[in-house]
Design a protein around this motif. Sequence first.
Motif, PDB file in Angstrom:
ATOM      1  N   ARG A  56       0.820  -1.203   0.000  1.00  0.00           N
ATOM      2  CA  ARG A  56       0.000   0.000   0.000  1.00  0.00           C
ATOM      3  C   ARG A  56       0.856   1.255   0.000  1.00  0.00           C
ATOM      4  N   TYR A  57       0.189   2.367  -0.282  1.00  0.00           N
ATOM      5  CA  TYR A  57       0.874   3.664  -0.312  1.00  0.00           C
ATOM      6  C   TYR A  57       1.646   3.888   0.989  1.00  0.00           C
ATOM      7  N   SER A  58       2.864   4.369   0.843  1.00  0.00           N
ATOM      8  CA  SER A  58       3.683   4.717   2.002  1.00  0.00           C
ATOM      9  C   SER A  58       4.108   6.172   1.889  1.00  0.00           C
ATOM     10  N   ALA A  59       3.667   6.964   2.847  1.00  0.00           N
ATOM     11  CA  ALA A  59       4.000   8.395   2.846  1.00  0.00           C
ATOM     12  C   ALA A  59       5.505   8.602   2.945  1.00  0.00           C
ATOM     13  N   THR A  60       6.151   7.867   3.856  1.00  0.00           N
ATOM     14  CA  THR A  60       7.579   8.111   4.078  1.00  0.00           C
ATOM     15  C   THR A  60       8.419   7.643   2.901  1.00  0.00           C
ATOM     16  N   ASP A  61       8.087   6.493   2.308  1.00  0.00           N
ATOM     17  CA  ASP A  61       8.867   6.047   1.136  1.00  0.00           C
ATOM     18  C   ASP A  61       8.694   7.028  -0.014  1.00  0.00           C
ATOM     19  N   ALA A 102      -5.371  12.054   8.264  1.00  0.00           N
ATOM     20  CA  ALA A 102      -6.828  12.161   8.173  1.00  0.00           C
ATOM     21  C   ALA A 102      -7.406  12.345   9.562  1.00  0.00           C
ATOM     22  N   CYS A 103      -8.443  13.166   9.654  1.00  0.00           N
ATOM     23  CA  CYS A 103      -9.067  13.356  10.962  1.00  0.00           C
ATOM     24  C   CYS A 103      -9.838  12.099  11.357  1.00  0.00           C
ATOM     25  N   SER A 104     -10.013  11.917  12.648  1.00  0.00           N
ATOM     26  CA  SER A 104     -10.825  10.807  13.157  1.00  0.00           C
ATOM     27  C   SER A 104     -11.640  11.319  14.336  1.00  0.00           C
ATOM     28  N   ALA A 105     -12.623  10.529  14.747  1.00  0.00           N
ATOM     29  CA  ALA A 105     -13.399  10.898  15.930  1.00  0.00           C
ATOM     30  C   ALA A 105     -12.458  11.133  17.102  1.00  0.00           C
ATOM     31  N   GLU A 106     -11.486  10.240  17.243  1.00  0.00           N
ATOM     32  CA  GLU A 106     -10.580  10.303  18.400  1.00  0.00           C
ATOM     33  C   GLU A 106      -9.626  11.485  18.303  1.00  0.00           C
ATOM     34  N   HIS A 120     -18.557  14.268  12.099  1.00  0.00           N
ATOM     35  CA  HIS A 120     -18.145  13.390  11.016  1.00  0.00           C
ATOM     36  C   HIS A 120     -16.642  13.517  10.782  1.00  0.00           C
ATOM     37  N   SER A 121     -15.995  12.406  10.450  1.00  0.00           N
ATOM     38  CA  SER A 121     -14.543  12.439  10.278  1.00  0.00           C
ATOM     39  C   SER A 121     -14.106  11.555   9.121  1.00  0.00           C
ATOM     40  N   CYS A 122     -12.885  11.815   8.649  1.00  0.00           N
ATOM     41  CA  CYS A 122     -12.369  11.063   7.492  1.00  0.00           C
ATOM     42  C   CYS A 122     -12.130   9.595   7.802  1.00  0.00           C
ATOM     43  N   ARG A 123     -11.578   9.321   8.989  1.00  0.00           N
ATOM     44  CA  ARG A 123     -11.319   7.901   9.254  1.00  0.00           C
ATOM     45  C   ARG A 123     -12.624   7.138   9.442  1.00  0.00           C
ATOM     46  N   ASP A 124     -13.691   7.799   9.885  1.00  0.00           N
ATOM     47  CA  ASP A 124     -15.001   7.144   9.874  1.00  0.00           C
ATOM     48  C   ASP A 124     -15.416   6.828   8.435  1.00  0.00           C
ATOM     49  N   SER A 125     -15.157   7.754   7.527  1.00  0.00           N
ATOM     50  CA  SER A 125     -15.492   7.501   6.123  1.00  0.00           C
ATOM     51  C   SER A 125     -14.681   6.328   5.567  1.00  0.00           C
ATOM     52  N   PHE A 126     -13.381   6.322   5.869  1.00  0.00           N
ATOM     53  CA  PHE A 126     -12.543   5.198   5.423  1.00  0.00           C
ATOM     54  C   PHE A 126     -13.101   3.873   5.937  1.00  0.00           C
ATOM     55  N   MET A 141     -10.354  -6.084   5.060  1.00  0.00           N
ATOM     56  CA  MET A 141      -9.656  -4.826   5.353  1.00  0.00           C
ATOM     57  C   MET A 141     -10.361  -4.097   6.500  1.00  0.00           C
ATOM     58  N   SER A 142      -9.562  -3.436   7.345  1.00  0.00           N
ATOM     59  CA  SER A 142     -10.095  -2.794   8.553  1.00  0.00           C
ATOM     60  C   SER A 142      -9.188  -1.636   8.934  1.00  0.00           C
ATOM     61  N   LYS A 143      -9.367  -1.128  10.155  1.00  0.00           N
ATOM     62  CA  LYS A 143      -8.510  -0.046  10.625  1.00  0.00           C
ATOM     63  C   LYS A 143      -7.031  -0.401  10.526  1.00  0.00           C
ATOM     64  N   ASP A 144      -6.715  -1.703  10.624  1.00  0.00           N
ATOM     65  CA  ASP A 144      -5.309  -2.123  10.477  1.00  0.00           C
ATOM     66  C   ASP A 144      -4.709  -1.567   9.184  1.00  0.00           C
ATOM     67  N   ASP A 145      -5.554  -1.374   8.187  1.00  0.00           N
ATOM     68  CA  ASP A 145      -5.067  -1.017   6.858  1.00  0.00           C
ATOM     69  C   ASP A 145      -4.983   0.491   6.627  1.00  0.00           C
ATOM     70  N   LEU A 146      -5.306   1.265   7.636  1.00  0.00           N
ATOM     71  CA  LEU A 146      -5.216   2.724   7.485  1.00  0.00           C
ATOM     72  C   LEU A 146      -3.841   3.215   7.922  1.00  0.00           C
TER      73      LEU A 146
END
Lengths: 213, 247
Positions: A56-61, A102-106, A120-126, A141-146
């Motif tokens: 998957r996409y890697s920001a740091t790489d 991405a923003c999340s509820a937390e 409403h938040s982006c990670r909820d949308s994801f 796929m789940s939160k593990d994949d974010l």
Amino acid sequence: MTEKFDESRIVYREVVEAGKPWMHEVKAGQFFRIVDLEGNEAVDTLFYNATDHDERYSATDTIREQGNIYLTTGSVLRSNLGNPMLTIVDDTCGRHDTIGGACSAESNTVRYAIEKRHMHSCRDSFLMALGSCSCNHDKKMSKDDLSSNINFFMNVPVTPDGHLDFDDGISAPGRYVEMQAHMDTLILVSNCPQLNNPCNGYNPTPVEMVIWE
Amino acid sequence: MAEVSEYNGLIWKESFPGGAHWSGVIRRGTVLRLTDIEGGANIAMLMNNIEVKNERFNMPDTLKAQKTAFLTTPNMCFSDMGRVMCSVIADSCGWHDTIGGISNAAMVERKYGVKTYQQAHNDYYKNAYDGLINELSKWGLNSSDIVPNINWFSKVRVEDDGAMTFIENNSKAGDYVDLRFEMDCIVSLSSVQHAMDPNAEYKPKPIELSVFKALPVAQDDPCRIHRGENERAYYNTKVFYGENPND
């Protein structure tokens, strides 16, 4: 890589409202364009190898290999294995954020107030897309994949002394970013619903997704 | 260098060579001190909540909440669930990288060439990705847990145009950073050179770990009061552990 956008070769086109998740596959060789219809929107985006989601996409790489934290034409979006996933081939905005996440509820409780959890938040949308959207063929796929995502059209400057801030967007109505896929790629998007920071001018708006070949 | 605190007493201490990988549980209420023994070390770190393993260090949330692109005292390291994993309570170095990521096998081969175990035994060329996968796997974690990490002791500066530069000699012999854990965490480490280190010689540096019993966290603790965001994340952490969040 510089083929001119050709309306007759569009294979998919959809407007995504603010706050909506969107998930779709783009095949190797196809072009994927996001149009910021009304300007100042932030489009939170993750990419997965369509046949092996562990890649998957890697920001740091991505930022390290190009030696620059911002994305624009010529940027190669890289996976966690260092492979090119897509290359940005056209960009009328000029800068896209790689480290704002991405923003999340937390995180909203932390950044704004405990009471903001229920906005409403982006990670909820994801998670909505990963958990229930018919576009997610692999329900595992789940939160593990974010992981850390790209925010197309968003401006998060870093200064040489290490200060980070959220600035007004530098996008405008009709500006777009376009990339060509190097591999069959699953795209996961939250069209930002954020009402608490200036990344979208406190006014989330629709974007258009176009895939052409 | 400032006087080095022992907090409420040393619990244990270990050192390991450059190029190594390590993981273990660091408990809430203890301080993990990372020491750069020779200077110029790099320690890639990932953290996962031991009880809820897919709760992990979140680089964007950490940076956004504290409006910084690097870590030093009195920053806190936030998880993706709005809680604090650890607080940077002392730091003789001053800048720790959060955006440079980790090396992988192809990168190390391009930069340093090939030296296999068959050729060099334990001096073979290692990379951070493989080392961290090795450690994560011991806890039932996997490649999806390789998220943007912290590179302790390394400095990457970002110019106004976004260009990234690795700053050499950021850390001196004896430099240390003290992390007070606020959450029981699986900590995974790699002591391989930073992926952007321009030194053409493969020469990763040794590090030392020491764990101390932490002092109680006061209401006016510098990390808690650094920003409203920090206090709210600490509040969320207290709630997670079933404690009065206002203490």
